[in-house]
Design a protein around this motif. Structure first.
Motif, PDB file in Angstrom:
ATOM      1  N   LYS A  14      55.564  22.214  17.474  1.00 36.37           N
ATOM      2  CA  LYS A  14      56.976  21.830  17.402  1.00 36.37           C
ATOM      3  C   LYS A  14      57.819  22.976  16.854  1.00 36.37           C
ATOM      4  O   LYS A  14      58.916  23.249  17.345  1.00 36.37           O
ATOM      5  N   GLY A  15      57.314  23.637  15.824  1.00 35.95           N
ATOM      6  CA  GLY A  15      58.042  24.759  15.240  1.00 35.95           C
ATOM      7  C   GLY A  15      58.184  25.909  16.216  1.00 35.95           C
ATOM      8  O   GLY A  15      59.239  26.540  16.304  1.00 35.95           O
ATOM      9  N   LYS A  16      57.117  26.177  16.982  1.00 30.95           N
ATOM     10  CA  LYS A  16      57.157  27.254  17.972  1.00 30.95           C
ATOM     11  C   LYS A  16      58.151  26.920  19.080  1.00 30.95           C
ATOM     12  O   LYS A  16      58.901  27.781  19.542  1.00 30.95           O
ATOM     13  N   PHE A  17      58.169  25.651  19.493  1.00 36.66           N
ATOM     14  CA  PHE A  17      59.100  25.210  20.534  1.00 36.66           C
ATOM     15  C   PHE A  17      60.542  25.411  20.091  1.00 36.66           C
ATOM     16  O   PHE A  17      61.383  25.933  20.831  1.00 36.66           O
ATOM     17  N   ARG A  18      60.860  25.035  18.854  1.00 32.79           N
ATOM     18  CA  ARG A  18      62.234  25.196  18.346  1.00 32.79           C
ATOM     19  C   ARG A  18      62.616  26.671  18.267  1.00 32.79           C
ATOM     20  O   ARG A  18      63.748  27.045  18.561  1.00 32.79           O
ATOM     21  N   TRP A  19      61.658  27.507  17.857  1.00 29.34           N
ATOM     22  CA  TRP A  19      61.933  28.951  17.740  1.00 29.34           C
ATOM     23  C   TRP A  19      62.237  29.551  19.105  1.00 29.34           C
ATOM     24  O   TRP A  19      63.205  30.304  19.265  1.00 29.34           O
ATOM     25  N   ILE A  20      61.421  29.231  20.110  1.00 29.83           N
ATOM     26  CA  ILE A  20      61.634  29.766  21.455  1.00 29.83           C
ATOM     27  C   ILE A  20      62.948  29.241  22.028  1.00 29.83           C
ATOM     28  O   ILE A  20      63.708  29.982  22.659  1.00 29.83           O
ATOM     29  N   ASN A  21      63.216  27.964  21.810  1.00 31.32           N
ATOM     30  CA  ASN A  21      64.447  27.364  22.321  1.00 31.32           C
ATOM     31  C   ASN A  21      65.685  28.051  21.744  1.00 31.32           C
ATOM     32  O   ASN A  21      66.651  28.336  22.459  1.00 31.32           O
ATOM     33  N   GLU A  22      65.636  28.335  20.448  1.00 31.92           N
ATOM     34  CA  GLU A  22      66.754  29.032  19.810  1.00 31.92           C
ATOM     35  C   GLU A  22      66.919  30.432  20.380  1.00 31.92           C
ATOM     36  O   GLU A  22      68.037  30.917  20.583  1.00 31.92           O
ATOM     37  N   LYS A  23      65.790  31.089  20.654  1.00 26.25           N
ATOM     38  CA  LYS A  23      65.829  32.423  21.257  1.00 26.25           C
ATOM     39  C   LYS A  23      66.522  32.387  22.617  1.00 26.25           C
ATOM     40  O   LYS A  23      67.343  33.246  22.944  1.00 26.25           O
ATOM     41  N   LEU A  24      66.185  31.386  23.425  1.00 30.29           N
ATOM     42  CA  LEU A  24      66.747  31.291  24.778  1.00 30.29           C
ATOM     43  C   LEU A  24      68.245  31.028  24.751  1.00 30.29           C
ATOM     44  O   LEU A  24      68.980  31.532  25.608  1.00 30.29           O
ATOM     45  N   TYR A  25      68.696  30.232  23.793  1.00 37.86           N
ATOM     46  CA  TYR A  25      70.121  29.926  23.705  1.00 37.86           C
ATOM     47  C   TYR A  25      70.929  31.074  23.101  1.00 37.86           C
ATOM     48  O   TYR A  25      72.129  31.197  23.369  1.00 37.86           O
ATOM     49  N   SER A  26      70.299  31.901  22.289  1.00 38.66           N
ATOM     50  CA  SER A  26      71.039  32.941  21.562  1.00 38.66           C
ATOM     51  C   SER A  26      70.866  34.337  22.152  1.00 38.66           C
ATOM     52  O   SER A  26      71.329  35.317  21.568  1.00 38.66           O
ATOM     53  N   SER A  27      70.206  34.436  23.315  1.00 42.45           N
ATOM     54  CA  SER A  27      70.025  35.741  23.954  1.00 42.45           C
ATOM     55  C   SER A  27      70.405  35.652  25.425  1.00 42.45           C
ATOM     56  O   SER A  27      70.557  34.558  25.987  1.00 42.45           O
ATOM     57  N   SER A  28      70.537  36.796  26.053  1.00 38.45           N
ATOM     58  CA  SER A  28      70.882  36.830  27.471  1.00 38.45           C
ATOM     59  C   SER A  28      69.644  36.522  28.312  1.00 38.45           C
ATOM     60  O   SER A  28      68.507  36.574  27.822  1.00 38.45           O
TER      61      SER A  28
ATOM     62  N   PHE B 219      71.366  22.595  37.785  1.00 39.71           N
ATOM     63  CA  PHE B 219      71.003  23.123  36.465  1.00 39.71           C
ATOM     64  C   PHE B 219      70.579  21.923  35.615  1.00 39.71           C
ATOM     65  O   PHE B 219      71.423  21.143  35.171  1.00 39.71           O
ATOM     66  N   CYS B 220      69.313  21.762  35.439  1.00 36.77           N
ATOM     67  CA  CYS B 220      68.805  20.634  34.648  1.00 36.77           C
ATOM     68  C   CYS B 220      68.310  21.168  33.300  1.00 36.77           C
ATOM     69  O   CYS B 220      67.203  21.699  33.190  1.00 36.77           O
ATOM     70  N   LEU B 221      69.170  21.067  32.288  1.00 36.06           N
ATOM     71  CA  LEU B 221      68.864  21.569  30.932  1.00 36.06           C
ATOM     72  C   LEU B 221      68.502  23.050  30.959  1.00 36.06           C
ATOM     73  O   LEU B 221      67.604  23.490  30.253  1.00 36.06           O
ATOM     74  N   SER B 222      69.201  23.825  31.778  1.00 33.83           N
ATOM     75  CA  SER B 222      68.842  25.233  31.930  1.00 33.83           C
ATOM     76  C   SER B 222      70.006  26.205  31.736  1.00 33.83           C
ATOM     77  O   SER B 222      69.837  27.406  31.922  1.00 33.83           O
ATOM     78  N   LEU B 223      71.183  25.703  31.371  1.00 32.86           N
ATOM     79  CA  LEU B 223      72.296  26.611  31.043  1.00 32.86           C
ATOM     80  C   LEU B 223      72.116  27.063  29.596  1.00 32.86           C
ATOM     81  O   LEU B 223      72.879  26.712  28.708  1.00 32.86           O
ATOM     82  N   MET B 224      71.095  27.861  29.361  1.00 43.77           N
ATOM     83  CA  MET B 224      70.717  28.185  27.997  1.00 43.77           C
ATOM     84  C   MET B 224      70.573  29.688  27.786  1.00 43.77           C
ATOM     85  O   MET B 224      69.518  30.189  27.440  1.00 43.77           O
ATOM     86  N   GLY B 225      71.665  30.392  27.974  1.00 40.46           N
ATOM     87  CA  GLY B 225      71.706  31.819  27.711  1.00 40.46           C
ATOM     88  C   GLY B 225      73.123  32.214  27.366  1.00 40.46           C
ATOM     89  O   GLY B 225      74.080  31.523  27.727  1.00 40.46           O
ATOM     90  N   THR B 226      73.287  33.327  26.675  1.00 42.88           N
ATOM     91  CA  THR B 226      74.633  33.764  26.306  1.00 42.88           C
ATOM     92  C   THR B 226      75.460  34.134  27.537  1.00 42.88           C
ATOM     93  O   THR B 226      76.686  34.154  27.485  1.00 42.88           O
ATOM     94  N   ASN B 227      74.784  34.423  28.650  1.00 46.01           N
ATOM     95  CA  ASN B 227      75.487  34.779  29.887  1.00 46.01           C
ATOM     96  C   ASN B 227      75.424  33.646  30.914  1.00 46.01           C
ATOM     97  O   ASN B 227      75.296  33.880  32.124  1.00 46.01           O
ATOM     98  N   TYR B 228      75.539  32.405  30.434  1.00 42.40           N
ATOM     99  CA  TYR B 228      75.434  31.252  31.344  1.00 42.40           C
ATOM    100  C   TYR B 228      76.547  31.243  32.393  1.00 42.40           C
ATOM    101  O   TYR B 228      76.401  30.627  33.459  1.00 42.40           O
TER     102      TYR B 228
ATOM    103  N   ALA C 102      65.606  37.230  27.683  1.00 44.70           N
ATOM    104  CA  ALA C 102      64.615  36.162  27.771  1.00 44.70           C
ATOM    105  C   ALA C 102      63.526  36.507  28.781  1.00 44.70           C
ATOM    106  O   ALA C 102      62.340  36.237  28.552  1.00 44.70           O
ATOM    107  N   LEU C 103      63.919  37.122  29.888  1.00 40.54           N
ATOM    108  CA  LEU C 103      62.947  37.550  30.892  1.00 40.54           C
ATOM    109  C   LEU C 103      61.979  38.572  30.302  1.00 40.54           C
ATOM    110  O   LEU C 103      60.760  38.496  30.506  1.00 40.54           O
ATOM    111  N   GLU C 104      62.520  39.525  29.554  1.00 41.58           N
ATOM    112  CA  GLU C 104      61.676  40.537  28.910  1.00 41.58           C
ATOM    113  C   GLU C 104      60.735  39.898  27.884  1.00 41.58           C
ATOM    114  O   GLU C 104      59.565  40.287  27.769  1.00 41.58           O
ATOM    115  N   LEU C 105      61.244  38.897  27.153  1.00 40.79           N
ATOM    116  CA  LEU C 105      60.425  38.201  26.155  1.00 40.79           C
ATOM    117  C   LEU C 105      59.207  37.554  26.805  1.00 40.79           C
ATOM    118  O   LEU C 105      58.073  37.707  26.326  1.00 40.79           O
ATOM    119  N   PHE C 106      59.414  36.854  27.919  1.00 42.30           N
ATOM    120  CA  PHE C 106      58.307  36.165  28.579  1.00 42.30           C
ATOM    121  C   PHE C 106      57.386  37.131  29.317  1.00 42.30           C
ATOM    122  O   PHE C 106      56.190  36.863  29.456  1.00 42.30           O
TER     123      PHE C 106
END
Length: 257
Positions: A89-103, A203-212, A107-111
């Motif tokens: 759960k903690g890892k999921f929240r961390w990754i989710n925050e990363k996706l919302y707070s980065s371009s 877009f199903c729960l996927s507008l999650m980037g700073t450049n949405y 995110a592509l580079e992260l994965f």
């Protein structure tokens, strides 16, 4: 006062008990020697704690071992599973925050640097979905069933491609990582698709980037004239407060490209 007969009986009984105990102790010692000699003494027996007379005579104390709700002892396996679930759960929240707070490019580079993060994220996502009153993907799938089967649909930020697997239409799925053969791995801000191809973009729960906004521009570019844009998003981005149970479904239709 105790008469002589009673005293004699007590002493006789006491002596008999001492003899029985001594005989029992001797039998145990002899059995231990035989087992040591024959090699039948198990290692678990050798290391098991010995119970002394003081242990038997002492006043029993309340156990401090954690117990499960059913009254049985909590096993080590159950404890480990609980800890792993909390870590997930903690890892999921961390990754989710990363996706919302980065371009999306970050995110592509992260994965790409750590593909396992994508699987860990969607494992946590599946766990979260189980607690929702409704899954927006199911709403969109039902909607697509009422549309012509020959319509071409784009699922941008598709995750594991649930819509493509269950909808009757031709669905092209896009995400940062190709979880299966039905998914095209790319940055959805730069789709490898020509103009005016899709009848519906989702877009199903996927507008999650700073450049949405770039995602929306790509949806506009790839939609046919009078195409439909479907957006399902949460009312709040705070996952730690169970806000994912409140789903807001917005439908923007007849967008001309």
């Amino acid at each position: 006062m105790m008469n002589s007969n009673a005293g004699g009986l007590y002493k006789k009984s006491f002596n008999k008990n001492k003899i029985r105990k001594r005989k029992r102790d001797n039998d145990v010692k002899e059995e231990m020697r035989d087992r040591e000699k024959n090699g039948s003494w198990r290692e678990s027996d050798r290391n098991s704690p010995r119970i002394s007379r003081s242990d038997c005579d002492s006043t029993p104390t309340r156990s401090t071992t954690p117990r499960s709700s059913g009254g049985g002892l909590t096993s080590r396996k159950e404890y480990q599973q609980k800890m792993l679930k909390n870590l997930s759960k903690g890892k999921f929240r961390w990754i989710n925050e990363k996706l919302y707070s980065s371009s999306s490019s970050s995110a592509l580079e992260l994965f790409q640097n750590n593909p396992l993060l994508f699987d860990e994220y969607h494992q946590g996502f599946r766990s979260a979905v189980n607690s929702w009153p409704v899954n927006p993907a199911d709403i969109l799938i039902d909607y697509l069933k009422g549309k012509p089967k020959e319509w071409i649909v784009a699922d941008l930020g598709c995750g594991e491609g649930k819509i493509a697997q269950e909808a009757p239409n031709k669905v092209l799925s896009f995400d940062l990582v190709a979880n299966n053969h039905m998914i095209i791995a790319c940055d959805i801000a730069k789709l490898p698709i020509p103009n005016c191809l899709f009848d519906i973009v989702i877009f199903c729960l996927s507008l999650m980037g700073t450049n949405y906004v770039d995602f929306l521009k790509e949806a506009y570019r790839t939609l046919k004239p009078k195409g439909e844009l479907k957006i399902a998003e949460v009312t709040s981005l705070s996952l730690s407060q169970n806000s994912l149970s409140q789903i807001s479904l917005c439908c923007l239709q007849h967008i001309t490209c």
